[in-house]
Structures are given as C-alpha cells and as structure tokens.
Scaffold this motif. Structure first.
Motif, PDB file in Angstrom:
ATOM      1  N   PRO A  63       0.810  -1.225   0.000  1.00  0.00           N
ATOM      2  CA  PRO A  63       0.000   0.000   0.000  1.00  0.00           C
ATOM      3  C   PRO A  63       0.843   1.274   0.000  1.00  0.00           C
ATOM      4  O   PRO A  63       0.389   2.327  -0.460  1.00  0.00           O
ATOM      5  N   THR A  64       2.064   1.203   0.506  1.00  0.00           N
ATOM      6  CA  THR A  64       2.943   2.378   0.555  1.00  0.00           C
ATOM      7  C   THR A  64       3.625   2.646  -0.781  1.00  0.00           C
ATOM      8  O   THR A  64       3.724   3.793  -1.224  1.00  0.00           O
ATOM      9  N   ALA A  65       4.119   1.587  -1.430  1.00  0.00           N
ATOM     10  CA  ALA A  65       4.930   1.760  -2.639  1.00  0.00           C
ATOM     11  C   ALA A  65       4.284   1.202  -3.895  1.00  0.00           C
ATOM     12  O   ALA A  65       4.759   1.491  -5.001  1.00  0.00           O
ATOM     13  N   GLY A  66       3.214   0.396  -3.771  1.00  0.00           N
ATOM     14  CA  GLY A  66       2.653  -0.275  -4.934  1.00  0.00           C
ATOM     15  C   GLY A  66       3.591  -1.369  -5.413  1.00  0.00           C
ATOM     16  O   GLY A  66       4.484  -1.814  -4.676  1.00  0.00           O
ATOM     17  N   PRO A  67       3.448  -1.836  -6.654  1.00  0.00           N
ATOM     18  CA  PRO A  67       4.369  -2.857  -7.186  1.00  0.00           C
ATOM     19  C   PRO A  67       5.828  -2.415  -7.163  1.00  0.00           C
ATOM     20  O   PRO A  67       6.737  -3.255  -7.206  1.00  0.00           O
ATOM     21  N   ALA A  68       6.061  -1.103  -7.074  1.00  0.00           N
ATOM     22  CA  ALA A  68       7.435  -0.606  -6.979  1.00  0.00           C
ATOM     23  C   ALA A  68       8.094  -1.011  -5.671  1.00  0.00           C
ATOM     24  O   ALA A  68       9.262  -0.682  -5.434  1.00  0.00           O
ATOM     25  N   VAL A  69       7.381  -1.753  -4.827  1.00  0.00           N
ATOM     26  CA  VAL A  69       8.011  -2.314  -3.637  1.00  0.00           C
ATOM     27  C   VAL A  69       9.171  -3.209  -4.041  1.00  0.00           C
ATOM     28  O   VAL A  69      10.100  -3.435  -3.247  1.00  0.00           O
ATOM     29  N   LEU A  70       9.145  -3.715  -5.279  1.00  0.00           N
ATOM     30  CA  LEU A  70      10.294  -4.476  -5.792  1.00  0.00           C
ATOM     31  C   LEU A  70      11.554  -3.611  -5.790  1.00  0.00           C
ATOM     32  O   LEU A  70      12.648  -4.084  -5.449  1.00  0.00           O
ATOM     33  N   VAL A  71      11.396  -2.352  -6.182  1.00  0.00           N
ATOM     34  CA  VAL A  71      12.530  -1.425  -6.149  1.00  0.00           C
ATOM     35  C   VAL A  71      12.952  -1.163  -4.707  1.00  0.00           C
ATOM     36  O   VAL A  71      14.145  -1.037  -4.410  1.00  0.00           O
ATOM     37  N   SER A  72      11.964  -1.098  -3.806  1.00  0.00           N
ATOM     38  CA  SER A  72      12.278  -0.905  -2.380  1.00  0.00           C
ATOM     39  C   SER A  72      13.132  -2.048  -1.864  1.00  0.00           C
ATOM     40  O   SER A  72      14.097  -1.840  -1.114  1.00  0.00           O
ATOM     41  N   PHE A  73      12.789  -3.278  -2.263  1.00  0.00           N
ATOM     42  CA  PHE A  73      13.599  -4.432  -1.858  1.00  0.00           C
ATOM     43  C   PHE A  73      15.006  -4.329  -2.428  1.00  0.00           C
ATOM     44  O   PHE A  73      15.990  -4.665  -1.756  1.00  0.00           O
ATOM     45  N   LEU A  74      15.121  -3.862  -3.680  1.00  0.00           N
ATOM     46  CA  LEU A  74      16.444  -3.721  -4.288  1.00  0.00           C
ATOM     47  C   LEU A  74      17.281  -2.668  -3.572  1.00  0.00           C
ATOM     48  O   LEU A  74      18.477  -2.856  -3.345  1.00  0.00           O
ATOM     49  N   VAL A 217       6.303 -21.072  -7.604  1.00  0.00           N
ATOM     50  CA  VAL A 217       5.845 -21.839  -8.774  1.00  0.00           C
ATOM     51  C   VAL A 217       4.344 -21.660  -8.995  1.00  0.00           C
ATOM     52  O   VAL A 217       3.886 -21.379 -10.108  1.00  0.00           O
ATOM     53  N   LEU A 218       3.540 -21.803  -7.934  1.00  0.00           N
ATOM     54  CA  LEU A 218       2.091 -21.722  -8.076  1.00  0.00           C
ATOM     55  C   LEU A 218       1.634 -20.296  -8.380  1.00  0.00           C
ATOM     56  O   LEU A 218       0.730 -20.081  -9.199  1.00  0.00           O
ATOM     57  N   ALA A 219       2.231 -19.300  -7.726  1.00  0.00           N
ATOM     58  CA  ALA A 219       1.816 -17.917  -7.954  1.00  0.00           C
ATOM     59  C   ALA A 219       2.175 -17.460  -9.360  1.00  0.00           C
ATOM     60  O   ALA A 219       1.407 -16.738 -10.004  1.00  0.00           O
ATOM     61  N   PHE A 220       3.319 -17.877  -9.873  1.00  0.00           N
ATOM     62  CA  PHE A 220       3.695 -17.491 -11.238  1.00  0.00           C
ATOM     63  C   PHE A 220       2.764 -18.116 -12.281  1.00  0.00           C
ATOM     64  O   PHE A 220       2.654 -17.594 -13.392  1.00  0.00           O
ATOM     65  N   SER A 221       2.091 -19.214 -11.927  1.00  0.00           N
ATOM     66  CA  SER A 221       1.150 -19.824 -12.875  1.00  0.00           C
ATOM     67  C   SER A 221      -0.051 -18.921 -13.124  1.00  0.00           C
ATOM     68  O   SER A 221      -0.779 -19.099 -14.111  1.00  0.00           O
ATOM     69  N   ALA A 222      -0.300 -17.963 -12.205  1.00  0.00           N
ATOM     70  CA  ALA A 222      -1.416 -17.027 -12.366  1.00  0.00           C
ATOM     71  C   ALA A 222      -0.921 -15.599 -12.564  1.00  0.00           C
ATOM     72  O   ALA A 222      -1.651 -14.646 -12.290  1.00  0.00           O
ATOM     73  N   PHE A 223       0.292 -15.456 -13.049  1.00  0.00           N
ATOM     74  CA  PHE A 223       0.903 -14.127 -13.171  1.00  0.00           C
ATOM     75  C   PHE A 223       0.161 -13.282 -14.205  1.00  0.00           C
ATOM     76  O   PHE A 223      -0.098 -13.722 -15.328  1.00  0.00           O
ATOM     77  N   ASP A 224      -0.188 -12.044 -13.824  1.00  0.00           N
ATOM     78  CA  ASP A 224      -0.856 -11.099 -14.713  1.00  0.00           C
ATOM     79  C   ASP A 224      -0.095  -9.782 -14.650  1.00  0.00           C
ATOM     80  O   ASP A 224      -0.093  -9.093 -13.619  1.00  0.00           O
ATOM     81  N   SER A 225       0.567  -9.432 -15.739  1.00  0.00           N
ATOM     82  CA  SER A 225       1.386  -8.212 -15.747  1.00  0.00           C
ATOM     83  C   SER A 225       0.546  -6.968 -15.502  1.00  0.00           C
ATOM     84  O   SER A 225       1.066  -5.937 -15.066  1.00  0.00           O
ATOM     85  N   GLY A 226      -0.764  -7.051 -15.747  1.00  0.00           N
ATOM     86  CA  GLY A 226      -1.629  -5.906 -15.500  1.00  0.00           C
ATOM     87  C   GLY A 226      -1.697  -5.525 -14.034  1.00  0.00           C
ATOM     88  O   GLY A 226      -2.007  -4.363 -13.702  1.00  0.00           O
ATOM     89  N   ASN A 227      -1.403  -6.483 -13.144  1.00  0.00           N
ATOM     90  CA  ASN A 227      -1.408  -6.190 -11.707  1.00  0.00           C
ATOM     91  C   ASN A 227      -0.250  -5.285 -11.300  1.00  0.00           C
ATOM     92  O   ASN A 227      -0.242  -4.762 -10.176  1.00  0.00           O
ATOM     93  N   LEU A 228       0.716  -5.117 -12.191  1.00  0.00           N
ATOM     94  CA  LEU A 228       1.874  -4.271 -11.872  1.00  0.00           C
ATOM     95  C   LEU A 228       1.671  -2.822 -12.304  1.00  0.00           C
ATOM     96  O   LEU A 228       2.576  -1.999 -12.177  1.00  0.00           O
ATOM     97  N   VAL A 229       0.470  -2.509 -12.804  1.00  0.00           N
ATOM     98  CA  VAL A 229       0.152  -1.152 -13.282  1.00  0.00           C
ATOM     99  C   VAL A 229      -0.948  -0.539 -12.411  1.00  0.00           C
ATOM    100  O   VAL A 229      -1.966  -1.189 -12.153  1.00  0.00           O
ATOM    101  N   PRO A 230      -0.761   0.703 -11.921  1.00  0.00           N
ATOM    102  CA  PRO A 230       0.448   1.536 -12.027  1.00  0.00           C
ATOM    103  C   PRO A 230       1.566   1.008 -11.157  1.00  0.00           C
ATOM    104  O   PRO A 230       1.339   0.526 -10.057  1.00  0.00           O
ATOM    105  N   PHE A 231       2.783   1.117 -11.665  1.00  0.00           N
ATOM    106  CA  PHE A 231       3.912   0.500 -10.979  1.00  0.00           C
ATOM    107  C   PHE A 231       4.303   1.239  -9.710  1.00  0.00           C
ATOM    108  O   PHE A 231       4.605   0.623  -8.682  1.00  0.00           O
ATOM    109  N   ALA A 232       4.313   2.560  -9.747  1.00  0.00           N
ATOM    110  CA  ALA A 232       4.711   3.369  -8.580  1.00  0.00           C
ATOM    111  C   ALA A 232       3.652   4.432  -8.320  1.00  0.00           C
ATOM    112  O   ALA A 232       3.875   5.624  -8.592  1.00  0.00           O
ATOM    113  N   PRO A 233       2.499   4.047  -7.779  1.00  0.00           N
ATOM    114  CA  PRO A 233       1.395   5.006  -7.612  1.00  0.00           C
ATOM    115  C   PRO A 233       1.702   6.154  -6.668  1.00  0.00           C
ATOM    116  O   PRO A 233       1.068   7.208  -6.740  1.00  0.00           O
TER     117      PRO A 233
END
Length: 496
Positions: A63-74, A217-233
């Motif tokens: 909720p703080t960073a959106g999908p850009a939490v990946l950048v936060s981890f980096l 493995v299981l989560a990637f089977s349902a991967f939807d790139s649309g969930n990453l938009v907006p990437f950094a709200p």
C-alpha cells in the motif's frame, strides 16, 4: 594507585582487538563452546532474514509503494549488500560474540559501543516481537483453514495502536497470546544449547525455502502483468518509505556475527556465511514479491493477514496449498524468532563479560553451555513486546536499530583500515573506502525516511540507556583502571 578516570576518558576508551581473545581465554567459566558449522551459520543468517519480511511485510508495504516495492527491496538489498561486505571484514578481524557492539568497542570507544548495544536491543528484541506478531496471524489462518475455528480477536491483537507521535489504547485487542506463546517455545529450545538450536533452525530453514519455492511456482502460474500497473502510484517517496521499513528484514546479516564465540573456524566461516546468506535472501525476496504482485491486484494487499496463504488459496481455488504454506510459515517464522532471540542473548552476554551489564547476563550453565538466566530475561522482555505493542511500530523501530548498527560497522571498517592496516583479516572490503562510505550514506538515507514517532521512541530509549551507562556501567567496565597492556582487571569478572 591510579587517578580516577574522567567521564570523557571512559566514553572514549577502546577495547584492544587482542583483548577480545585474551578475555575469552581468561574467563573459561563463561566461555561458550565452538560447535556451529558453516552450513548451520549460513542457515542462521537465512533463518533470521527470509520469513521476517516476505511472509507478511508485503501487506504493510505494497500500500505504501505499490508494485514498486520491488525497487524498495532492491534499494534495501543494495544497502544491506554493502554493509554485508563490511560485516565480513569486521567479523574476520574480531570473531567474537557481540556483533556491531564489539566492533564499535574496538573502534569508536565504550560510550558509542554502549549506545550501539542499546540500538541492538531495539534491533533484536523488538524484531523478535514483530515476527511473533506475524506468526500469530499465520497460526490463526492455519487453524481457521483446517478446522473452521476462529480464535477470539481479543487474544490475537495488541491493545495499543500507534497514531502520529503517540501510542494509545485502541481496537478490540487485549493481548496477542499466540505471539507471547511463540517466544516461550523459543526460550525452551534455546535453553537446550547452541548446537541443538542451530540444528533445529537449519531444518526449519530448509522447510521454509521449500515452502517459498512452492509459492513461487504456483503464484507465477497465475501471473498477470496488468497487476503491476500503475507500478509506482505514490512515486519515489513511497518507494523510499517502504525501503526504510523493509530494511529490518536484513537483520540476519547481523545475527550471523553474534555467533562469533560459537563458530568453528570463525575467521573463515563468519564472512563466508554472511555473503552466502545475503545472496540467498535477496534471491528469494525478489522472486516471492514478484510472484505475489503478479498473482494479486495491488489493492488487495492492504491489511491482508497471512497474505501469501490467501494468495495461494485464491490462485488454486483449493485450501490445500494455502494450508501447506501456512504450516510452513508457522514453522519458518518460528526459526526467525529463535535466531533473533539467540542474537539478543549473545549481545547481552558480551556486554556483561565486559562489565557493562550485571554478571547474571554472562553466567553460563555448565551443562548446556548457554547463558540460561540471560535467555529467560530476554524472552520475558520480548514476550511482553509481542503481546502488547502493534506490529507497524515494531517494524520501524527494528529498522532504526538495524540501520544504526550497520552504519557503525561500516564506519568501523574505515577506522580500522587506517588505524590497524596490518592487522590480520580473513576478508577485505573491495574498492575501499568507496563501498563503506556508500554503505553509510545508504543507511543514513533510509533512516531519514522513517516516521517521526520512531525517532521519538528511539531518543527516549537512548536517553535511558545513557543514564544506565553513567550510573552503573561506566565504573564497572573491565577497562576501568586498566593500563595499556596490563590485562583484565581481576575484580568484578562475570561469574564471580
């Protein structure tokens, strides 16, 4: 008879590196056994890290960073990587219990070392409480999914909430009973001995990694790139704020160095275990976070308890994978609490051995070779934190303690390179002094992103620690009245 030391002399006196080994040899009654292998030590670092964040921090930080939490981890991982190299060098020079407290004692003086130790109490004691709170969520989810029963909310939540600059009574919680119970179980295991605890932790870590691999493995089977938009709200401000809070998930790097007195071949194995643990941790963090973000819309993360288990249940439509993940989380988060409690007791052990805490903290059980009373005291303290404080404030307090400790270690590497350039080192930080300076700057930047209530609570805690040092510790230090090269003062050694 020597002249009394001034306060300034006490604050600035440093513990010679040679004295660490000398002290351990002279205090045979308080010596810990060297029984932990390289694999067990690496698993100690992984066990204190993977699970602490990835099992439940996404619900706090997406909720703080959106999908850009990946950048936060980096960002947090980059800062942790720089610091890991500094830890590797320091631990190869000073392979003893105490972690950054001991390193600060050798490089910056007793006063700084004591305040660093106070921050380490935040880092370890508070993080153990935070992890225990998350464990209770997964335990409740596991019970509900398997039996349909729900525990009373009053027994699952702390009675206090954090708002603005204060903590106050709020919500319907009375006590987080499962969290306190977890701390009690870890205390019992730690009392059995370091070797037994390290073996149990290694087994639990392997279970944890297998469960997370199943999730990926299981989560990637349902991967939807649309969930990453907006990437950094919320822009870079959200990414930065999340990175500061996420940094506490790298506490395992520090936990490795707390085992310095109990590791086989410490000059080789300490730096190697730190670096191996870092690579394993960053790899799993990024894969799990990416899989989770792709499998679930970002708006569903906020307030989601036992989030990874819920994602699996939604993805598969079956409760079985969610049950497996919840069971794995219950086991693996147990290992996080175990390792963090272990690290806390060893830091207090080192301080007591130096005379800065009462002797009871360094009194070792002759049969189990562990500081038993120390373990009980720490467990009572952590159990109270887990039972009565909210999780969000615990994350940020842990980050403050961790970042402070990491800053001191990086600064210590620079000081010892210039002060003792010929001292034996099992590892040397490359690109010196650029990498240690970058590590310090990254840590200070992440500290600046923490909320103000954390600075207020940390300031109060450090004022109390300074008062304790002035009134008790400064005159009971093993360095009190010690001339250069004269050896340990015979009076007031732990265990006497």
């Amino acid at each position: 008879m020597m002249n009394p030391m001034s306060l300034a002399q006490r604050l600035l006196r440093k513990k010679p590196i040679s004295l660490f080994a000398e002290q351990a040899a002279e205090q045979r009654g308080a010596e810990l056994g060297r029984s932990i292998t390289l694999f067990q030590l690496t698993m100690l670092g992984v066990g204190a890290t993977v699970g602490t964040g990835i099992f439940f921090v996404l619900a706090e930080q997406v909720p703080t960073a959106g999908p850009a939490v990946l950048v936060s981890f980096l960002i947090a991982g980059f800062a942790a990587g720089l610091t890991a190299l500094c830890y590797a060098e320091m631990s190869s020079m000073i392979p003893v219990a105490g972690s950054s407290y001991s390193y600060a004692y050798a490089t910056m003086g007793e006063g700084v070392a004591f305040l660093v130790a106070a921050c380490l109490v935040l880092e370890y004691g508070v993080s153990a409480g935070a992890v225990a709170v998350g464990w209770s969520e997964y335990l409740h989810n596991l019970i509900f999914v398997t039996t349909g029963l729900e525990l009373p909310r009053a027994l699952l939540h702390a009675p206090l909430v954090a708002e603005g600059y204060t903590l106050h009574r709020g919500g319907d919680g009375l006590i987080n009973l499962p969290a306190a119970f977890l701390v009690f179980l870890c205390c019992l295991l730690l009392m059995r001995g370091a070797r037994e605890s390290a073996r149990a932790n290694a087994i639990m870590v392997m279970v944890k990694l297998a469960v997370l691999a199943l999730f990926i493995v299981l989560a990637f089977s349902a991967f939807d790139s649309g969930n990453l938009v907006p990437f950094a709200p919320h822009g870079f401000a959200g990414i930065s704020a999340a990175a500061g809070s996420i940094f506490f998930t790298f506490i395992g790097l520090d936990a490795v160095s707390t085992a310095g007195d109990e590791v086989q071949n410490p000059r080789r194995n300490l730096p190697l275990a730190i670096i191996l643990a870092l690579f394993i941790v960053i790899g799993f963090y990024l894969l799990v976070a990416l899989a989770a973000l792709g499998a679930q819309p970002q708006g569903m993360f906020g307030g989601q308890e036992a989030g990874l288990a819920v994602i699996l249940q939604n993805v598969t439509g079956s409760p079985i994978p969610a049950v497996i993940l919840s069971a794995g989380a219950v086991i693996s988060v147990f290992s996080v609490t175990l390792v963090v409690l272990y690290g806390q007791t060893r830091i207090l052990f080192a301080m007591s051995r130096d005379g800065l805490l009462p002797p009871v903290f360094s009194r070792v059980n002759a049969h189990t070779r562990v500081p038993a009373v120390n373990t009980v005291i720490v467990s009572c303290f952590v159990g109270a934190i887990a039972a009565f404080l909210p999780a969000d404030i615990l994350w940020d307090l842990t980050s403050m303690g961790t970042l402070t400790a990491f800053t001191v270690v990086s600064l210590g590497v620079i000081i010892l390179r210039y002060r003792s350039p010929e001292a034996p080192r099992g590892f040397r930080v490359p690109l010196f002094p650029v990498l240690p300076i970058l590590s310090i700057l990254c840590c200070l930047y992440l500290i600046s992103s923490l909320p103000m209530i954390v600075f207020r609570m940390t300031a109060i805690w450090l004022i109390l620690a300074a008062a304790f040092y002035l009134l008790y510790a400064s005159r009971r230090s093993v360095l009190e009245g010690r001339d250069a090269g004269s050896g340990l003062r015979g009076k007031g050694q732990p265990g006497e």
